[in-house]
Design a protein around this motif. Structure first.
Motif, PDB file in Angstrom:
ATOM      1  N   ARG A  91       0.830  -1.207   0.000  1.00 28.98           N
ATOM      2  CA  ARG A  91       0.000   0.000   0.000  1.00 28.98           C
ATOM      3  C   ARG A  91       0.865   1.259   0.000  1.00 28.98           C
ATOM      4  O   ARG A  91       0.607   2.208  -0.756  1.00 28.98           O
ATOM      5  CB  ARG A  91      -0.922  -0.006   1.224  1.00 28.98           C
TER       6      ARG A  91
ATOM      7  N   VAL B 168       5.260   1.144  -9.911  1.00 26.21           N
ATOM      8  CA  VAL B 168       3.915   1.734  -9.957  1.00 26.21           C
ATOM      9  C   VAL B 168       3.943   3.029 -10.761  1.00 26.21           C
ATOM     10  O   VAL B 168       3.064   3.276 -11.602  1.00 26.21           O
ATOM     11  CB  VAL B 168       3.395   1.997  -8.524  1.00 26.21           C
TER      12      VAL B 168
ATOM     13  N   SER C  81       2.452   1.771  -3.385  1.00 25.46           N
ATOM     14  CA  SER C  81       1.462   2.167  -4.395  1.00 25.46           C
ATOM     15  C   SER C  81       1.121   3.646  -4.270  1.00 25.46           C
ATOM     16  O   SER C  81       1.048   4.376  -5.270  1.00 25.46           O
ATOM     17  CB  SER C  81       0.194   1.326  -4.237  1.00 25.46           C
TER      18      SER C  81
ATOM     19  N   SER D 265       7.693   1.014  -5.736  1.00 29.39           N
ATOM     20  CA  SER D 265       7.025   2.309  -5.911  1.00 29.39           C
ATOM     21  C   SER D 265       7.329   2.881  -7.290  1.00 29.39           C
ATOM     22  O   SER D 265       6.462   3.484  -7.936  1.00 29.39           O
ATOM     23  CB  SER D 265       7.465   3.291  -4.821  1.00 29.39           C
TER      24      SER D 265
END
Length: 590
Positions: free
Chosen positions: A33, A346, A36, A343
């Protein structure tokens, strides 16, 4: 030899699997999470910035998006820093534009191909350094050279965008030198396009206000959205304003850059690629070190070179251009809570979605807005305080920074000349400093230590002298040391013992070794005992291999100065006075 080769090959295998260190952490929902959210946050900054930097590089804005897709993910997966945000950056874009200037007349399509080839060459260079464990090469770019170049580069970048803010028909690639471009810009100010200036000034002010009063908001994205809507609403293009226009829909395809090479072009691009590769990596590793110091994560310069190299190679093979680590986006990534390189994956995927579905929304984005984004991004790179600080620490470093700054401006757009001059000057001044290191006679200080007798006003002996040499002994300074010692011996006609303290000497070359042999012979011929104290093991072992230890006498090498003095006293008795070397005596006390 076989074990070394196996170790080297095993190291290569590890160089291509660094992501194994963090990929397992993605099983944790909290880490997934956090990465992201951080990836989304960085993408909001990267998408408009990348288009602006591509424009700075003299390329169509969508090339910046291409360079923000796969390279961002590849660099994160194969680098050692978990939070470093790779992609188009201002300084590398400027250097890429400067390198492409000779080919500008061949048209934009050729510029795109040559820029991709340059990125590929940079990638090969960086990857080679990483695999060969040559990350230390970046140390040749000293801090003064980097700060001088960065300040000059930021000034060049900011001024290059002014015509787009004022709506002038002046372009930097029309001129041989940057100062000619600056003069033409000033001379053209009466021709300012009012509509363009109003929108550009509005974008610049909006960015400043958001940065000051709402720094946590994505100021670049907000400014881009507002000015794009305004551009569409008032039909900015019909009023004479310049917009991005059509951005191709779809992902970049694999394409090996095909250009006709002659030796001159190849050698020029190879040198440029090496310089950009080093400058880009210095920027990337500096950012990575700053973040690693806070996260306490392991950082490898060689591994980061592999990541940056592969990122640039992928960029060159998929229609992008040169990339590097970005300070601003890395800071955003870190502040947003990124835990692993996922990260950046993403971020790359969000850029891909933009290329697939959102490019029609970019049609009305004003060029003046992108110019404002670039100016705001580089204005913070102009810092005088590091140059002042370098001057205070070592005046030579201040000179290097100022000369690099001035040379970069003077030679612009040939930026490599400014950097090369700075590197040569910094190495030359370093060599100059090491040619005459500190050589001092020491005596006993009131705190019990042995200190510089002249600086601290200490009494010295007329019959025994202990000298400390602060520096390595090599071909450039052996004559200096020999001359200083012999001159000091001449000042003391009653001198019986000379002790050379070699604690600060890490290495001695063959020239230095030969000088010590001749010095020992000369001192012996005039009746002066020559002792060496506190020589490091590696230095002493070198003297043993060369035969110098045997020539001088192994009984004349001592682990401590006090042992040398005790030996001299036992040998010469009352003929020598070692009292100033045993207890504190102010100068003139005898």
């Amino acid at each position: 030899m076989g074990s070394w080769l196996l170790s080297f090959l095993h190291d290569w295998k590890d160089r291509f699997t660094p992501y194994k260190d963090w990929i397992g952490e993605l099983r944790n929902p909290d880490v997934l999470r956090a990465d992201s959210v951080a990836g989304l946050t960085v993408a909001l900054v990267l998408i408009p910035q990348s288009m602006a930097y591509a424009q700075l590089a003299g390329l169509p804005p969508y090339i910046g998006l291409y360079a923000s897709f796969l390279p961002v993910m590849v660099a994160a997966m194969f680098g050692s820093s978990r939070q470093l945000g790779t992609g188009p950056v201002a300084m590398v874009s400027l250097m890429s534009a400067a390198a492409m200037q000779p080919y500008a007349a061949l048209g934009p399509e050729t510029m795109v191909v040559y820029s991709a080839m340059l990125a590929l060459m940079i990638g090969v260079f960086q990857l080679s350094l990483g695999l060969m464990r040559l990350g230390v090469m970046v140390d040749f770019l000293s801090h003064p050279v980097v700060i001088g170049f960065t300040n000059a580069g930021a000034l060049i970048i900011a001024t290059s965008q002014l015509p787009k803010i004022f709506g002038l028909k002046v372009k930097a690639d029309q001129f041989e030198h940057a100062y000619e471009f600056w003069w033409a810009t000033v001379a053209s100010l009466p021709d300012t396009d009012l509509i363009t200036f109003v929108l550009g000034a509005f974008a610049l002010i909006t960015l400043m206000v958001l940065k000051k009063y709402a720094p946590r908001l994505p100021g670049v994205l907000i400014t881009v959205v507002i000015t794009t809507i305004l551009s569409w609403a008032v039909d900015y293009k019909a009023l004479g304003g310049s917009v991005i226009g059509v951005v191709p829909i779809g992902l970049p395809s694999f394409s090996l850059p095909e250009i006709s090479f002659d030796f001159k072009t190849l050698s020029s691009m190879a040198i440029t690629a090496a310089i950009i590769g080093l400058i880009g990596f210095v920027e990337a590793i500096s950012i990575a070190k700053a973040m690693a110091s806070q996260t306490r994560q392991r950082l490898s310069a060689n591994q980061e070179l592999v990541g940056q190299g592969l990122g640039n190679m992928v960029s060159g093979l998929f229609q992008g251009y040169a990339v590097s680590g970005s300070f601003s986006r890395s800071a955003v990534n870190f502040a947003a809570g990124a835990q692993t390189g996922f990260s950046s994956v993403v971020t790359g995927l969000l850029v891909a979605l933009t290329l697939l579905f959102l490019t029609p929304l970019l049609y009305h984005l004003p060029q003046a807005t992108l110019a404002a984004v670039i100016i705001m991004a580089v204005i913070n790179l102009i810092k005088i305080s590091p140059i002042k600080h370098a001057w205070k620490v070592e005046p030579h470093d201040g000179v290097v920074a100022v000369v690099t700054f001035a040379a970069t401006l003077a030679f612009a757009p040939h930026l490599d000349k400014g950097i090369l001059l700075g590197v040569v000057l910094s190495l030359g001044l370093f060599l100059y400093r090491t040619m005459s290191p500190n050589l001092v006679e020491v005596a006993r200080h009131e705190d019990g230590s042995m200190r510089d007798a002249s600086a601290h006003g200490l009494q010295t002996s007329e019959t025994v002298s202990v000298y400390r040499f602060d520096g390595d002994l090599y071909f450039a300074n052996t004559g200096y040391l020999e001359g200083k010692l012999l001159n000091n011996v001449a000042k003391k006609p009653n001198l019986k013992v000379l002790v050379l303290d070699m604690e600060s000497i890490d290495q001695v070359d063959s020239t230095g070794e030969e000088m010590l042999e001749k010095l020992a012979d000369r001192l012996r011929s005039v009746g002066v005992e020559f002792y060496i104290a506190r020589a490091k093991l590696r230095v002493y072992e070198a003297f043993q291999r060369s035969g110098l230890a045997r020539h001088i006498g192994e009984d004349r090498f001592f682990r401590e100065r006090k042992y040398a003095l005790a030996h001299a006293k036992a040998l010469l008795g009352d003929a020598i006075d070692i009292e100033p070397l045993q207890r504190y005596m102010p100068a003139g006390s005898k």
